[in-house]
Design a protein around this motif. Structure first.
Motif, PDB file in Angstrom:
ATOM      1  N   HIS A 107     -11.655  17.546 100.516  1.00 33.16           N
ATOM      2  CA  HIS A 107     -11.602  18.642 101.484  1.00 33.16           C
ATOM      3  C   HIS A 107     -10.191  19.210 101.545  1.00 33.16           C
ATOM      4  O   HIS A 107      -9.986  20.434 101.504  1.00 33.16           O
ATOM      5  CB  HIS A 107     -12.040  18.133 102.860  1.00 33.16           C
ATOM      6  N   ALA A 108      -9.208  18.325 101.634  1.00 37.29           N
ATOM      7  CA  ALA A 108      -7.821  18.784 101.687  1.00 37.29           C
ATOM      8  C   ALA A 108      -7.438  19.515 100.400  1.00 37.29           C
ATOM      9  O   ALA A 108      -6.740  20.544 100.432  1.00 37.29           O
ATOM     10  CB  ALA A 108      -6.889  17.603 101.929  1.00 37.29           C
ATOM     11  N   ALA A 109      -7.893  19.007  99.258  1.00 36.73           N
ATOM     12  CA  ALA A 109      -7.595  19.672  97.985  1.00 36.73           C
ATOM     13  C   ALA A 109      -8.261  21.043  97.921  1.00 36.73           C
ATOM     14  O   ALA A 109      -7.675  22.017  97.418  1.00 36.73           O
ATOM     15  CB  ALA A 109      -8.067  18.794  96.824  1.00 36.73           C
ATOM     16  N   ASP A 132      -9.062  22.997 100.545  1.00 31.32           N
ATOM     17  CA  ASP A 132      -8.400  23.893 101.488  1.00 31.32           C
ATOM     18  C   ASP A 132      -7.023  24.322 101.000  1.00 31.32           C
ATOM     19  O   ASP A 132      -6.540  25.405 101.363  1.00 31.32           O
ATOM     20  CB  ASP A 132      -8.267  23.224 102.858  1.00 31.32           C
ATOM     21  N   ASN A 133      -6.378  23.475 100.197  1.00 35.45           N
ATOM     22  CA  ASN A 133      -5.033  23.784  99.716  1.00 35.45           C
ATOM     23  C   ASN A 133      -5.033  24.380  98.314  1.00 35.45           C
ATOM     24  O   ASN A 133      -3.993  24.420  97.658  1.00 35.45           O
ATOM     25  CB  ASN A 133      -4.165  22.523  99.761  1.00 35.45           C
ATOM     26  N   ARG A 134      -6.185  24.826  97.861  1.00 34.98           N
ATOM     27  CA  ARG A 134      -6.324  25.522  96.567  1.00 34.98           C
ATOM     28  C   ARG A 134      -5.855  24.671  95.395  1.00 34.98           C
ATOM     29  O   ARG A 134      -5.330  25.167  94.405  1.00 34.98           O
ATOM     30  CB  ARG A 134      -5.578  26.864  96.589  1.00 34.98           C
ATOM     31  N   ILE A 135      -6.053  23.377  95.529  1.00 38.04           N
ATOM     32  CA  ILE A 135      -5.840  22.460  94.408  1.00 38.04           C
ATOM     33  C   ILE A 135      -7.133  22.314  93.630  1.00 38.04           C
ATOM     34  O   ILE A 135      -7.125  22.136  92.413  1.00 38.04           O
ATOM     35  CB  ILE A 135      -5.349  21.089  94.930  1.00 38.04           C
ATOM     36  N   ARG A 138      -6.319  22.748  89.675  1.00 41.78           N
ATOM     37  CA  ARG A 138      -5.202  23.645  89.368  1.00 41.78           C
ATOM     38  C   ARG A 138      -4.330  23.073  88.249  1.00 41.78           C
ATOM     39  O   ARG A 138      -4.109  21.856  88.187  1.00 41.78           O
ATOM     40  CB  ARG A 138      -4.370  23.859  90.640  1.00 41.78           C
ATOM     41  N   PHE A 154      -8.843  30.840  95.072  1.00 37.16           N
ATOM     42  CA  PHE A 154      -8.279  29.696  94.337  1.00 37.16           C
ATOM     43  C   PHE A 154      -7.528  30.165  93.091  1.00 37.16           C
ATOM     44  O   PHE A 154      -6.404  29.700  92.826  1.00 37.16           O
ATOM     45  CB  PHE A 154      -9.420  28.751  93.940  1.00 37.16           C
ATOM     46  N   ALA A 176      -4.001  31.451  93.584  1.00 31.24           N
ATOM     47  CA  ALA A 176      -2.964  30.534  94.130  1.00 31.24           C
ATOM     48  C   ALA A 176      -1.820  30.369  93.127  1.00 31.24           C
ATOM     49  O   ALA A 176      -2.056  30.287  91.912  1.00 31.24           O
ATOM     50  CB  ALA A 176      -3.601  29.180  94.423  1.00 31.24           C
TER      51      ALA A 176
END
Length: 322
Positions: A252-254, A256-259, A272, A319, A322
Motif C-alpha cells: 500500500h505504501a509503495a 501510494d508513493n509511486r514505487i 519503478r 505512476f 513520477a
C-alpha cells in the motif's frame, strides 16, 4: 468472547422474540450500555442477524436488529435502540440516499415519506432523549459492520432525514448555523469519513479480496489495508469497492508513493526503475523487486467488484509521471 446465551437448549416458545410479549425497561440506558459492551466482545469483526438475535438483558432476550425493519425499537421502549442500512452491491443504487450533508455530518433517511411513521417517531425520540444508538451497516448480503455509539442530533421533516453524530466530537455541533466555519465543517466531514466511509470501505474491500493482499497474497487481515486507486477527495475517489485494492501495508505504501504501479490492461505490476536498480536487504528484493512484471495475485470473484479500468489507467499515468 463469552458465549452468547440466546435461547438455545430452552423449551420452544410460542413467540421466538420474547421482548414482544414482556417488553423491556423503557429506554434503559443500562440496556444500551450492556448491548454495546456485548458488541465489544463479539467473536468476529462483522455480525449477522442470527448472532444479534442472541443478546440478553436481565434474563430477557432482546434482539438488536429487526429482520425487516430498518429502525429497531423493542416492545416497551419509547426510543429506537438501533438502525440498519442494507448492503448495496457494487454498481447498484442504494434504496435510501444516506449521504454526508453540507455541514459534514451523516444523514439517515426516514422510513418512507411520513414523518409520523412509528419507526421515524422512535428515532426522533432517541434524539429528544439524547440516547445513544447502534448502527449496523451492510457490507455484504446478511453481514454488517457495527458502528456505535451513534447519536441522532437533528431532524429534518422537509428533507425526510435525520442528522447523525458518529463521533463524540460531533454531538454538540450546531448543524443549523448559517455561519458555518469551513475549517470546522471540514473537520466534521473528516470525522464522518473516518468513522463510517473509510471503515466500511475497508471492510467491503477486504471481503471482496477474501482478506488477501492483491499483490503478494498475504492473508493476515491485521496487516492489510484498503488502498484507494483514486485518492479520497479527488474526482472519482469514492469509497466504493471498484476504487479499492486490498494491499498489505508495505505494498500500500509503495502504491501510494509511486514505487509500485499497476498496468490497467493486464493487471501486471511495475516497480519503478530506480527501485529495481537499488541494492538493499531481503524486503526490497523479495517484497518489491521480485513483484516486477507479475500479475496481481488476487482479484475479486465478482466482476462488479474488480478494479475499475478507467481509474486504474488514471492512476497508472500518475505512476509513470513520477
Amino acid at each position: 468472547m463469552k458465549p452468547a446465551s440466546g435461547c438455545f437448549g430452552k423449551p420452544p416458545r410460542s413467540d421466538p422474540c420474547p421482548d414482544r410479549n414482556r417488553g423491556v425497561a423503557t429506554d434503559s440506558r443500562d440496556l444500551r450500555t450492556a448491548a454495546m459492551a456485548w458488541l465489544d466482545e463479539r467473536p468476529h469483526e462483522r455480525v449477522d442477524f442470527a448472532w444479534l438475535s442472541t443478546f440478553e438483558f436481565d434474563g430477557l432476550r432482546v434482539p438488536l436488529m429487526d429482520r425487516q425493519r430498518g429502525i429497531r425499537k423493542p416492545a416497551g421502549m419509547d426510543a429506537a435502540l438501533a438502525i440498519r442500512t442494507t448492503f448495496t452491491p457494487p454498481g447498484q443504487t442504494p434504496p435510501y440516499a444516506d449521504a454526508i450533508g453540507p455541514d459534514g455530518l451523516q444523514r439517515y433517511k426516514y422510513r418512507g415519506d411520513d414523518p409520523s411513521h412509528p419507526e421515524n417517531v422512535a428515532l426522533r425520540r432517541a434524539w429528544q432523549m439524547k440516547l445513544p444508538i447502534m448502527w449496523f451497516v451492510g457490507v455484504e448480503p446478511g453481514l454488517y459492520e457495527p458502528l456505535y455509539p451513534v447519536w441522532v442530533i437533528g431532524d429534518s421533516p422537509q428533507n425526510l432525514e435525520f442528522t447523525l453524530a458518529l463521533d463524540a466530537a460531533q454531538r454538540h455541533f450546531d448543524a443549523t448555523s448559517v455561519d458555518l466555519d469551513e475549517d470546522y465543517r471540514s473537520y466534521m466531514e473528516r470525522l464522518t469519513k473516518i468513522r463510517l466511509h473509510q471503515r466500511v470501505f475497508r471492510t467491503q474491500v477486504l471481503l471482496a479480496y477474501e482478506s488477501h493482499c492483491a499483490v503478494c497474497n498475504l492473508a493476515h487481515e491485521s496487516l492489510l489495508d484498503a488502498a484507494h486507486i483514486i485518492a479520497d477527495g479527488q474526482p472519482d475517489g469514492l469509497p466504493v469497492v471498484p476504487n479499492g485494492l486490498a494491499m498489505c501495508k508495505i505494498h500500500h505504501a509503495a502504491f501510494d508513493n509511486r514505487i509500485l504501479g499497476i498496468r490497467p490492461d493486464d493487471l501486471t505490476l511495475h516497480i519503478r526503475q530506480d527501485i529495481l536498480e537499488e541494492i538493499d536487504g531481503p524486503m526490497l528484493r523479495h517484497g518489491l523487486q521480485e513483484m516486477h512484471d507479475r500479475r496481481l495475485m488476487r482479484i475479486p470473484r465478482s466482476h462488479a467488484a474488480r478494479p475499475d479500468q478507467v481509474r486504474l489507467e488514471e492512476r497508472y499515468q500518475e505512476f509513470l509521471s513520477a
